[in-house]
Design an enzyme around this catalytic site. Structure first.
Site: not given
Length: 241
Positions: A81, A236
């Protein structure tokens, strides 16, 4: 890619065959095996079936039993990320660095590496980034720099025996962004070397597209839907996906 929630991505290494019509199964197997030098799919033992079944993926294991032995001893599932915003900020910086070590023979999860990373160019996370990834400012403040995290990755790789020349391992990513764009781009910006083990990987999107005949535009979510798999974990979120 944690032990519990990472099974959503791992299941894609196992379960596609049960979803194909029988007349397409052989062709799909050949396509996947020709794409991946090691053949990503392996480890169709009762141990694996029980592990994936506990996450809802056990029903299709039997159909995959004819895949060849693997060249790789370990698959290293990775999902970065990074800092982000709309419009996109530059440069992006890795803020979460997770790796899951998967045994290529048993498909058992043997170890995980996980660290948050302090961004230095844009140290303040944007509201968009926090909403997208679930990573709040307190998770990255005071954390090691990317250089320090890379050093710890190398230590972890050594401890896990992954730097032994006789041990064959390869990273597995959902797309090429992590290791083709993000890591080398940030390392170039910071003047850091990129270890050789980060320079080759298996892209699950390519394996899926060869097997299913369509490109998963929405990545893991599309692949799960196409294979009728339940998504586990937060999209995510590196450690949660």
């Amino acid at each position: 890619v944690s032990d519990a929630s990472g099974c959503s991505m791992i299941a894609l290494l196992h379960t596609g065959a049960a979803k194909f019509p029988q007349n397409l199964l052989s062709k799909a197997r050949q396509a996947v095996c020709s794409l991946l030098p090691a053949g990503v799919l392996k480890g169709y033992s009762s141990i694996v079936s029980r592990k994936l079944a506990s996450h809802g993926f056990g029903a299709s294991m039997a159909a995959m039993s004819s895949f060849p032995p693997q060249r790789y001893h370990y698959f290293l599932v990775l999902d970065f990320e990074a800092t982000c915003d709309k419009p996109q900020i530059h440069p992006q910086e890795i803020i979460e660095f997770p790796i899951l070590k998967l045994n290529g023979r048993t498909m058992e999860i043997e170890s995980t590496f996980h660290m948050y990373v302090q961004p230095v160019v844009h140290p303040q996370l944007t509201p968009f980034c926090t909403e997208l990834t679930g990573i709040i400012q307190g998770m990255v403040d005071g954390q090691p720099s990317l250089q320090q995290v890379l050093e710890r990755v190398d230590e972890w790789m050594a401890k896990e025996g992954l730097l032994d020349p006789s041990v064959k391992s390869i990273f597995v990513t959902c797309g090429d962004w992590d290791l083709k764009v993000m890591l080398p781009g940030q390392c170039q910006y910071l003047g850091l070397p990129v270890a050789d083990y980060f320079k080759q990987w298996i892209n699950l999107k390519k394996a899926y597209s060869f097997a299913m005949g369509s490109w998963p535009k929405n990545g893991l979510l599309d692949m799960n839907k196409g294979l009728n798999l339940q998504h586990i974990g937060r999209p995510h979120s590196g450690i949660g996906e």
